[in-house]
Scaffold this motif. Structure first.
Motif, PDB file in Angstrom:
ATOM      1  N   THR A   2       0.809  -1.211   0.000  1.00 29.27           N
ATOM      2  CA  THR A   2       0.000   0.000   0.000  1.00 29.27           C
ATOM      3  C   THR A   2       0.844   1.262   0.000  1.00 29.27           C
ATOM      4  O   THR A   2       0.316   2.349   0.194  1.00 29.27           O
ATOM      5  CB  THR A   2      -0.921   0.017   1.234  1.00 29.27           C
ATOM      6  N   ILE A   3       2.122   1.132  -0.220  1.00 33.50           N
ATOM      7  CA  ILE A   3       3.035   2.273  -0.160  1.00 33.50           C
ATOM      8  C   ILE A   3       2.749   3.241  -1.312  1.00 33.50           C
ATOM      9  O   ILE A   3       2.388   2.836  -2.408  1.00 33.50           O
ATOM     10  CB  ILE A   3       4.499   1.801  -0.168  1.00 33.50           C
ATOM     11  N   THR A   4       2.889   4.515  -1.027  1.00 38.02           N
ATOM     12  CA  THR A   4       2.598   5.548  -2.024  1.00 38.02           C
ATOM     13  C   THR A   4       3.899   6.078  -2.638  1.00 38.02           C
ATOM     14  O   THR A   4       4.986   5.865  -2.102  1.00 38.02           O
ATOM     15  CB  THR A   4       1.841   6.726  -1.389  1.00 38.02           C
ATOM     16  N   THR A   5       3.737   6.795  -3.719  1.00 37.31           N
ATOM     17  CA  THR A   5       4.885   7.429  -4.372  1.00 37.31           C
ATOM     18  C   THR A   5       5.583   8.392  -3.412  1.00 37.31           C
ATOM     19  O   THR A   5       6.817   8.414  -3.337  1.00 37.31           O
ATOM     20  CB  THR A   5       4.430   8.178  -5.642  1.00 37.31           C
ATOM     21  N   ASP A   6       4.802   9.148  -2.669  1.00 34.90           N
ATOM     22  CA  ASP A   6       5.384  10.096  -1.716  1.00 34.90           C
ATOM     23  C   ASP A   6       6.204   9.383  -0.642  1.00 34.90           C
ATOM     24  O   ASP A   6       7.287   9.842  -0.271  1.00 34.90           O
ATOM     25  CB  ASP A   6       4.295  10.937  -1.043  1.00 34.90           C
ATOM     26  N   GLN A   7       5.691   8.263  -0.139  1.00 36.63           N
ATOM     27  CA  GLN A   7       6.418   7.517   0.889  1.00 36.63           C
ATOM     28  C   GLN A   7       7.732   6.955   0.344  1.00 36.63           C
ATOM     29  O   GLN A   7       8.751   6.990   1.031  1.00 36.63           O
ATOM     30  CB  GLN A   7       5.543   6.382   1.434  1.00 36.63           C
ATOM     31  N   ASN A  21       8.766  11.706  -9.598  1.00 33.72           N
ATOM     32  CA  ASN A  21       7.529  11.058  -9.166  1.00 33.72           C
ATOM     33  C   ASN A  21       7.010  10.082 -10.224  1.00 33.72           C
ATOM     34  O   ASN A  21       6.525   9.000  -9.894  1.00 33.72           O
ATOM     35  CB  ASN A  21       6.460  12.095  -8.823  1.00 33.72           C
ATOM     36  N   GLY A  25       6.654   6.140  -9.595  1.00 33.34           N
ATOM     37  CA  GLY A  25       5.369   5.479  -9.810  1.00 33.34           C
ATOM     38  C   GLY A  25       5.480   4.294 -10.744  1.00 33.34           C
ATOM     39  O   GLY A  25       4.907   3.226 -10.501  1.00 33.34           O
ATOM     40  N   ASP A  67       6.433  -3.395   1.314  1.00 29.27           N
ATOM     41  CA  ASP A  67       6.802  -1.990   1.161  1.00 29.27           C
ATOM     42  C   ASP A  67       8.323  -1.835   1.129  1.00 29.27           C
ATOM     43  O   ASP A  67       8.859  -1.060   0.338  1.00 29.27           O
ATOM     44  CB  ASP A  67       6.208  -1.142   2.283  1.00 29.27           C
TER      45      ASP A  67
END
Length: 107
Positions: A2-7, A21, A25, A67
């Motif tokens: 569930t990790i995001t690009t920001d993280q 970014n 991604g 992650d």
């Protein structure tokens, strides 16, 4: 997973630029696919397909490890480091958390 690009960007200490970014991604998507293949999440043997579930008691640990795998995968490509051993170790730990599910209902 569930990790995001920001993280990921923060974990890798990268600047918040659009081109970074976009790359992150793209690498996240590839990392997720690579992890599922590495751990054999779905395996087809002839006509029989073996699926695996992540038991609820292992879900948080699987998410944490996956992650970490994604971060290390992205680091390998963005920073051009050879961390294949680390990726293999994390994938093996993820695989250990899976539970085989017989899709034909034979047990």
């Amino acid at each position: 997973m569930t990790i995001t690009t920001d993280q990921v960007r923060e974990a890798l200490r990268k600047d918040d630029f659009e081109y970074i970014n976009v790359q992150i991604g793209r690498y996240i998507d590839t990392a997720k696919a690579a992890l599922l293949v590495a751990i054999g999440y779905k395996v087809t043997l002839g006509e029989k397909q073996l699926d695996y579930d992540i038991p609820e008691e292992n879900r948080a640990e699987f998410d944490r490890l996956s992650d970490s795998y994604i971060i290390e995968y992205v680091r390998a490509y963005l920073d051009q480091v050879d961390n294949e051993r680390m990726l293999t170790i994390i994938a093996t730990q993820c695989e250990a958390l899976l539970q085989k599910r017989d899709t034909e209902g034979n047990g």
